[in-house]
Write a protein that holds these residues in place. Structure first.
Motif, PDB file in Angstrom:
ATOM      1  N   ALA A 113     111.857 -29.047 -36.614  1.00  0.00           N
ATOM      2  CA  ALA A 113     111.499 -29.157 -35.197  1.00  0.00           C
ATOM      3  C   ALA A 113     110.391 -30.184 -35.019  1.00  0.00           C
ATOM      4  O   ALA A 113     109.421 -30.200 -35.782  1.00  0.00           O
ATOM      5  N   VAL A 114     110.530 -31.032 -33.986  1.00  0.00           N
ATOM      6  CA  VAL A 114     109.533 -32.088 -33.767  1.00  0.00           C
ATOM      7  C   VAL A 114     108.368 -31.614 -32.912  1.00  0.00           C
ATOM      8  O   VAL A 114     107.307 -32.239 -32.906  1.00  0.00           O
ATOM      9  N   ALA A 115     108.555 -30.524 -32.157  1.00  0.00           N
ATOM     10  CA  ALA A 115     107.498 -30.056 -31.252  1.00  0.00           C
ATOM     11  C   ALA A 115     107.724 -28.588 -30.937  1.00  0.00           C
ATOM     12  O   ALA A 115     108.835 -28.065 -31.048  1.00  0.00           O
ATOM     13  N   CYS A 116     106.634 -27.937 -30.531  1.00  0.00           N
ATOM     14  CA  CYS A 116     106.703 -26.577 -30.017  1.00  0.00           C
ATOM     15  C   CYS A 116     106.147 -26.573 -28.600  1.00  0.00           C
ATOM     16  O   CYS A 116     105.111 -27.194 -28.333  1.00  0.00           O
ATOM     17  N   ARG A 154     104.667 -32.687 -33.941  1.00  0.00           N
ATOM     18  CA  ARG A 154     104.513 -33.031 -35.346  1.00  0.00           C
ATOM     19  C   ARG A 154     104.084 -34.496 -35.432  1.00  0.00           C
ATOM     20  O   ARG A 154     104.729 -35.376 -34.857  1.00  0.00           O
ATOM     21  N   ARG A 155     103.005 -34.755 -36.136  1.00  0.00           N
ATOM     22  CA  ARG A 155     102.443 -36.099 -36.157  1.00  0.00           C
ATOM     23  C   ARG A 155     103.460 -37.148 -36.634  1.00  0.00           C
ATOM     24  O   ARG A 155     103.585 -38.218 -36.049  1.00  0.00           O
ATOM     25  N   ASP A 156     104.181 -36.842 -37.719  1.00  0.00           N
ATOM     26  CA  ASP A 156     105.099 -37.848 -38.245  1.00  0.00           C
ATOM     27  C   ASP A 156     106.247 -38.125 -37.288  1.00  0.00           C
ATOM     28  O   ASP A 156     106.791 -39.239 -37.252  1.00  0.00           O
ATOM     29  N   ALA A 157     106.606 -37.138 -36.440  1.00  0.00           N
ATOM     30  CA  ALA A 157     107.636 -37.377 -35.430  1.00  0.00           C
ATOM     31  C   ALA A 157     107.122 -38.318 -34.347  1.00  0.00           C
ATOM     32  O   ALA A 157     107.855 -39.197 -33.868  1.00  0.00           O
ATOM     33  N   LEU A 158     105.864 -38.143 -33.940  1.00  0.00           N
ATOM     34  CA  LEU A 158     105.256 -39.063 -32.984  1.00  0.00           C
ATOM     35  C   LEU A 158     105.229 -40.486 -33.529  1.00  0.00           C
ATOM     36  O   LEU A 158     105.575 -41.449 -32.834  1.00  0.00           O
ATOM     37  N   GLU A 159     104.817 -40.624 -34.774  1.00  0.00           N
ATOM     38  CA  GLU A 159     104.709 -41.951 -35.374  1.00  0.00           C
ATOM     39  C   GLU A 159     106.080 -42.599 -35.522  1.00  0.00           C
ATOM     40  O   GLU A 159     106.218 -43.821 -35.376  1.00  0.00           O
ATOM     41  N   GLU A 160     107.109 -41.789 -35.771  1.00  0.00           N
ATOM     42  CA  GLU A 160     108.467 -42.328 -35.927  1.00  0.00           C
ATOM     43  C   GLU A 160     108.956 -43.019 -34.659  1.00  0.00           C
ATOM     44  O   GLU A 160     109.613 -44.062 -34.713  1.00  0.00           O
ATOM     45  N   HIS A 192     110.345 -23.017 -29.012  1.00  0.00           N
ATOM     46  CA  HIS A 192     109.651 -22.487 -27.834  1.00  0.00           C
ATOM     47  C   HIS A 192     108.940 -21.203 -28.229  1.00  0.00           C
ATOM     48  O   HIS A 192     109.455 -20.419 -29.035  1.00  0.00           O
ATOM     49  N   LEU A 193     107.765 -20.975 -27.657  1.00  0.00           N
ATOM     50  CA  LEU A 193     107.011 -19.757 -27.951  1.00  0.00           C
ATOM     51  C   LEU A 193     107.683 -18.501 -27.415  1.00  0.00           C
ATOM     52  O   LEU A 193     107.368 -17.390 -27.855  1.00  0.00           O
ATOM     53  N   GLY A 194     108.586 -18.657 -26.452  1.00  0.00           N
ATOM     54  CA  GLY A 194     109.282 -17.508 -25.895  1.00  0.00           C
ATOM     55  C   GLY A 194     109.122 -17.445 -24.391  1.00  0.00           C
ATOM     56  O   GLY A 194     108.115 -17.922 -23.843  1.00  0.00           O
TER      57      GLY A 194
END
Length: 287
Positions: A113-116, A154-160, A192-194
């Motif tokens: 997952a790239v983000a929550c 996720r930092r590496d997803a942002l950088e990608e 998602h947190l829910g």
């Protein structure tokens, strides 16, 4: 070298001195968090005093020598921190205590997952919890942005994908919508947190950062379409897979997309909220 906290909160600031200290103080987690404030050349003394105060209290403060826009300000903050998870927070909004650590735990448990994200508590005269989609739906995001400014990425997803800055978005807004398009085009997943679990608190007041972008909506939306050819080339497939109801799938290209928001929408939206027509979870009056 001392290990970096796993979470960093990055806060661009341009003249929000009256609210900045409250935004920084709202970051309350059961673990260390690196808070980075970027002053995008604020013009007023009140903001300068607020910046001095949060810096004295332990936040990292970066002072830009020219106004560069929220995208570049966030990228300056990203370069300043080594944390593996990054949460942008607008200086007039508030973090939700404990939410970032919960999001980081979810991302630790799901490396794909790239983000929550969580739902959004909008506050002002009333309080409304606005639901955020449980999944990253490329069909939705091609036409409008229902995803939050403040998520844990996720930092590496942002950088990608290049983060929040593109040359054509400088000083224009829609940086967040463009980022969600980047992830949707790559068919990346979020968690998602829910339902009903708050990710952050969004202050409703005055003119928000995207006011200028909305005035230039058609021009910027055209540029975003050009920047995401695979996303828009696959709309028929994304429409079939969308989690939207059949009616909303039909309406999105008509209601959203290149058509800018018209003035009456802001007046009728509270009534639609009361009827549960918008993405509303619950409403609290007089809170």
């Amino acid at each position: 070298m001392e290990a970096a906290p796993r979470i960093a909160v990055i806060i661009p600031c341009h003249g929000e001195g009256r609210l900045l200290a409250e935004a920084v103080a709202s970051v309350q987690e059961p673990e260390p968090v690196h808070v980075v404030v970027v002053d995008d050349k604020s013009p007023d003394e009140e903001t300068q005093r607020a910046l001095d105060a949060v810096e004295a209290a332990g936040a990292t403060v970066i002072r830009l020598t020219e106004n560069r826009g929220v995208g570049r300000a966030r990228m300056a903050a990203l370069a300043e921190t080594r944390s593996r998870y990054i949460a942008p927070l607008d200086a007039d909004d508030l973090a939700e205590p404990g939410a970032l650590s919960a999001m980081a735990d979810r991302l630790d448990a799901d490396p794909g997952a790239v983000a929550c994200v969580g739902d959004i508590l909008e506050f002002g005269d009333d309080e409304i919890v606005r639901a955020v989609p449980q999944t990253l739906d490329p069909y939705r995001v091609a036409y409008t942005n229902e995803y939050p400014v403040t998520a844990l990425f996720r930092r590496d997803a942002l950088e990608e994908v290049g983060g929040w800055y593109r040359a054509w978005t400088a000083q224009q807004g829609y940086e967040d919508w463009n980022l969600w398009m980047d992830f949707a085009q790559r068919r990346r997943r979020i968690v998602h947190l829910g339902p009903g679990v708050i990710g952050y608190r969004r202050r409703l007041h005055g003119s928000r950062l995207n006011a200028e972008a909305k005035r230039r909506h058609a021009e910027i939306y055209k540029a975003m379409r050009a920047d995401h050819p695979e996303l828009f080339a696959s709309l028929a497939e994304h429409r079939r897979r969308s989690t939207l109801s059949r009616t909303r799938r039909l309406l999105y290209p008509i209601v959203y997309g290149a058509r800018a928001e018209v003035p009456f929408e802001r007046r009728i939206k509270p009534w639609l909220d009361r009827l549960g027509i918008w993405t509303l979870t619950r409403r609290r009056s007089g809170a």
